[in-house]
Structure formats: C-alpha cells, structure tokens
Write an enzyme that holds these catalytic residues in place. Structure first.
Site, PDB file in Angstrom:
ATOM      1  N   LYS A  81      41.293  51.010  43.874  1.00 45.10           N
ATOM      2  CA  LYS A  81      41.162  49.725  43.171  1.00 45.10           C
ATOM      3  C   LYS A  81      39.682  49.471  42.971  1.00 45.10           C
ATOM      4  CE  LYS A  81      43.707  46.307  41.614  1.00 45.10           C
ATOM      5  NZ  LYS A  81      45.073  46.305  41.055  1.00 45.10           N
ATOM      6  N   ASP A 103      43.650  45.102  35.372  1.00 47.07           N
ATOM      7  CA  ASP A 103      44.200  44.140  36.346  1.00 47.07           C
ATOM      8  C   ASP A 103      43.742  42.766  35.842  1.00 47.07           C
ATOM      9  OD1 ASP A 103      45.559  43.961  39.158  1.00 47.07           O
ATOM     10  OD2 ASP A 103      43.837  42.658  39.366  1.00 47.07           O
TER      11      ASP A 103
END
Ligand code: NDP
Length: 468
Positions: A141, A181
């Site tokens: 991430k 995201d």
C-alpha cells in the site's frame, strides 16, 4: 530441532493466546503512535488463536513476528510547484508488506490524513485480502498526505509526476503494482502511468486502474462496489433471501460507493443514503439510476459536494457532519442492509447499535476496516450477516489481478467476461470464508473465516520459502 535447524524454544508450551498477547505487545512497543495498525493486527490475530493451537510450526518459524514486519518501507520527499509558482512539499510512502505469494499489490491513497500507521494497516489487510482472491498477489500500500481536493488538474499532474519520479525506481510489473484508493482515481493513475512510462521507456502493466485506451480492464472501476454487493448476495443466499425490496444505507460517494449503489439498484434493492466527508444525504424515495448519474457527474467531473444533491432532489435531506454527537447519522435510518464505503472506523459501537436497532441484518464492508472492534463484536454477537472488508471488498484488487493477466497476454476481455470472473471470485471468496469458519468451529463467523483462510496460504508460502 525445527525446520530452520534451530533448537525449538519453549514457546509452544504457552497457550496460543499468551503467544499472541506477547507478539501484540511487541507490535505496540515497536510501532508506537500507529493505532490503526495495532487495530488491524489485533483483529487478524484474534482469529488466529484457532490456528496456532493446531500448528506449532508457525510459532517455531515466528510467522507472526515476521508477518507484522513490512519487507520494505519507503518514505520520500515529494516537492512540486503549485499554480502560483510556490514550492510545496508532501511526504510519499510505499509499504511493501509481503511478497510470499506474488508481487506486492495494493492501492495508493492521497489524503491529508495519510501517515505511516494508516498505510501499514492498509498494507497488512491487503496481504490477507489478496490471498483470499486466489490470485498470485502479495500485499502493499502507499500514498501521500497530498490532498487533491481543491487542486487544479495541472497541480495534480505536477504532484503525480514528482511522486512517480521517486516511486518508479521501486516498482515494476513483476515487483510491485500499485493501483488507486481514496483520492486516486482514473485521472491520477493516468498522470502516474505517463510519468513511469517516460522515465523507464517501457509500456507495461505497472499500475492497475488504467484507462481503457491504454491497458485498463473493463469493470475495474466498478469492481469493488459490485464485488461488495455480490458478496452480500452470497451471504443473503445462505438465509434464502435476496435483495428484492431491501432498503440499503451506503456511505461515501466516491468510486466504491457509486458502483455499490449501481449494483444494488440492478438487484432490486433501494439505496437511500450517500455521503462525503462534509455530510450525508438521505433520500426516502431511493437513489435511482438517474439520481446516481447526477452524483457521478457531481463527484467525478465537477468535483462538487454531496450537499448539492438536495438542491435538485427536494424530497431528500442533508445532514452535515457534527463531530460532537459521537455517532454517524447515516447509520441511524430504518434499513435492511448497510454498505460502509467511505473510510476506516466510520462505524463505532454506537453506530453499530443504531444499525441493529433500525433493523439492519446485513453489513458488507466496501471500505477498509470501517467497523471499530466494538462495532464488529456487536455484529458478531447478534449473528447478523457480516462481511468483513478483506473479503467483501476484495473484488477491486481481484479485478486488478485480472487487469494484470490481460496486460501480460496483451489481450482485453469483454465486459461480460470480466464481470463473470469477478462474480465467480466473490462467490469463491464467500464459500472459502464460510467453510473455513465452520472448519475452525465458529460457523457463520466470516471474520474468522476470512482471517484464517487468508493467513494459511501466506503462512504456508512463507514456510516453503525459508527464512527470508
Ligand atoms: P474515493 O476517494 O473515490 O471516495 C472516498 C469517499 O469517502 C468520498 O466520498 C470521501 O468524501 C469519503 N471519505 C474519505 N475520507 C473520509 C473521512 N475521513 N470521513 C468521511 N468520509 C470520507 O475512494 P474509494 O471509493 O476508492 O475508497 C473508499 C474506501 O474503499 C476506502 O476505505 C478504500 O480503502 C476502500 N477500497 C477501495 C478500493 C478501490 O478499488 N477503489 C478497493 C478496496 C477498498 P470526500 O469526497 O469529502 O473526501
């Protein structure tokens, strides 16, 4: 002696719970000021006591101690010029958490709240989620504390180019494949991809969520929202129910929320809420296709606020965020199902109680870790159909995996083919979680099912690959 040639220590004499408590204490001591990371680790470990009693080999190989330690953390300066010619400086991150089952894979988040702890929680979750998809993807991430809100397209482009100038040296189609995201949609992926291509002089599937003209997959934008509704459909089927006529609460108005609403309408449900960080709208008549098209234009093109919905649809009401009330009003309407699709910890204990009091029996998590531990416990104690994020929202990354496959083959599949694969993957994930929960003695507890099923594949791969 164990598999690593060292003398087995006295660890396995302790109960699984004692072992877990020790590792958790270490995680807290070593990663101070990272409460979201502690929360995510605690939630997974809580399920794993059922596994660690049966598998002493994981303890001997220190799988838990290793799995909480990122393989690599990158943190870097991102300088850029704003439209006035002033220098701006943000912080960039990439957490390469675990590559036991494939290249690191996970989104980039651009939001002022981004910090190391939040990205570590997201990267940790991603490891188990990616494992559940059955596709060969490790977990990662990244992101930045950059806020795209209120920035011009040129400012967003300059920021993305500077961000990628550093990130490019660490990623690649066989190494680490980022995606979108919060705050990173098609526009940002375009600028990031353009800069990567220019720096590396190669056109590869290094990012997913790409535009359709340049390597993107059909259905990728829809995948997380559709997937979360498909997962809920499977949960309902275990009680011989369908979406027909069900009232649904949806939070957020971004990518995940929009396509959750779309698929709910397709399947005969009536979504009545959406929100953004300033407030929520409640439309008792239901959000129709036409109203959703308005929201998409408002959010994706004009980049406006959800409040404008009530200027057009007069029966709807707007409830601004009020941090002093201690609960989120979006979860306090009569409904059958709830689809949190905005951000972490958006359902606290009080919200969960409100949902239960209002008749909600299905919660499918589109956003990552939307429920606090108190909320999660209430859902499990009440035996409602509760789909935890790492299972329910795995459709997004699964379809990113499908985008990678298409890029490798230099092919693009039809909309129907990708949607069918996404649907099949969500059915399989549900089945896997459901059966694993039963196998470990907690039938219906999909939190345990998802955590254990996701963990076993990663842990076994780590065992196979030795001490790396
Ligand atoms: P978007 O940026 O498209 O939308 C986010 C939405 O949530 C916006 O409406 C935003 O409001 C709202 N929001 C963001 N932060 C907050 C906050 N602190 N409080 C209240 N509302 C907030 O992001 P996505 O739809 O892509 O992501 C939503 C969630 O889904 C995230 O948790 C993400 O991690 C998760 N997710 C996304 C996937 C994907 O494929 N995109 C895959 C799996 C999970 P505003 O516009 O005011 O900021």
């Amino acid at each position: 002696m164990n598999d690593y040639g060292t003398v087995t220590v006295a660890r396995e004499k302790r109960s699984a719970q004692d072992y877990i408590n020790e590792v958790l204490a270490e995680v807290k001591a070593k990663n101070q000021a990272e409460p979201e990371f502690h929360q995510a680790v605690f939630e997974v470990f809580d399920s794993l006591k059922l596994v660690l009693d049966r598998h002493l080999e994981y303890r001997e190989a220190k799988i838990l101690e290793r799995i909480v330690e990122p393989e690599r953390v990158l943190m870097f300066r991102v300088p850029w010029f704003d439209d006035q010619g002033n220098v701006q400086v943000n912080r960039g991150f990439r957490i390469e958490m675990n590559s036991a089952i494939g290249p690191y894979k996970g989104g980039l988040r651009f939001h002022p709240s981004v910090n190391l702890g939040i990205l570590k929680f997201l990267a940790f979750e991603q490891v188990f989620k990616n494992s559940l998809t059955t596709l060969p993807m490790g977990g990662g991430k990244g992101g930045s504390d950059f806020d795209p809100k209120g920035k011009s397209d040129n400012e967003v482009m300059r920021f993305c180019q500077s961000f990628m100038t550093e990130l490019a040296r660490h990623i690649g189609p066989d190494t680490d494949v980022p995606a979108g995201d919060i705050g990173v949609g098609g526009r940002e992926i375009g600028y990031l991809f353009g800069q990567y291509k220019r720096l590396r002089n190669e056109f590869t599937g290094v990012l997913t969520g790409k535009g359709l003209n340049w390597g993107g997959s059909l259905i990728r934008p829809e995948a997380t929202g559709y997937g979360s509704v498909y997962f809920a459909k499977e949960m309902l089927a275990t009680r011989k129910q369908s979406f027909e006529g069900k009232v649904a609460l949806v939070s957020g108005s971004g990518n995940v929320a929009q396509y959750t609403v779309e698929k709910l309408i397709d399947l005969g449900a009536r979504p009545v809420t959406m929100s953004d960080s300033a407030g929520a709208i409640y439309d008792p008549d239901g959000i129709t296709r036409e109203k959703l098209a308005f929201v998409m234009e408002l959010k994706n093109v004009r980049r406006g606020r959800i409040k404008e919905y009530v200027d057009v649809y007069k029966n709807a009401k707007y409830i601004p965020v009020d941090p002093t009330v201690g609960f989120n009003p979006i979860w306090n309407f009569k409904a059958d199902c709830a689809f949190p699709s905005a951000t972490q910890n958006e359902i606290n204990g009080k919200d969960a109680q409100n949902l239960l009091n209002n008749g909600v029996t299905v919660v499918s998590e589109g956003s990552n870790m939307p429920s606090t531990p108190e909320a999660m416990k209430l859902f499990l104690d009440h035996g409602i159909l509760y789909g935890p994020a790492k299972a329910a929202n795995a459709g997004g990354v699964a379809t990113s995996g499908l985008e990678m496959s298409q890029n490798s083959q230099r092919l693009s599949w039809t909309r129907e083919e990708v949607d069918k694969r996404l649907h099949d993957i969500m059915v399989r994930i549900h089945k896997d979680c459901f059966e694993t929960a039963e196998r470990f003695g907690t039938p219906g507890n999909l939190v345990n099912g998802a955590n254990i099923a996701g963990f076993l594949k990663v842990a076994d791969s780590m065992m196979d690959q030795g001490l790396v």
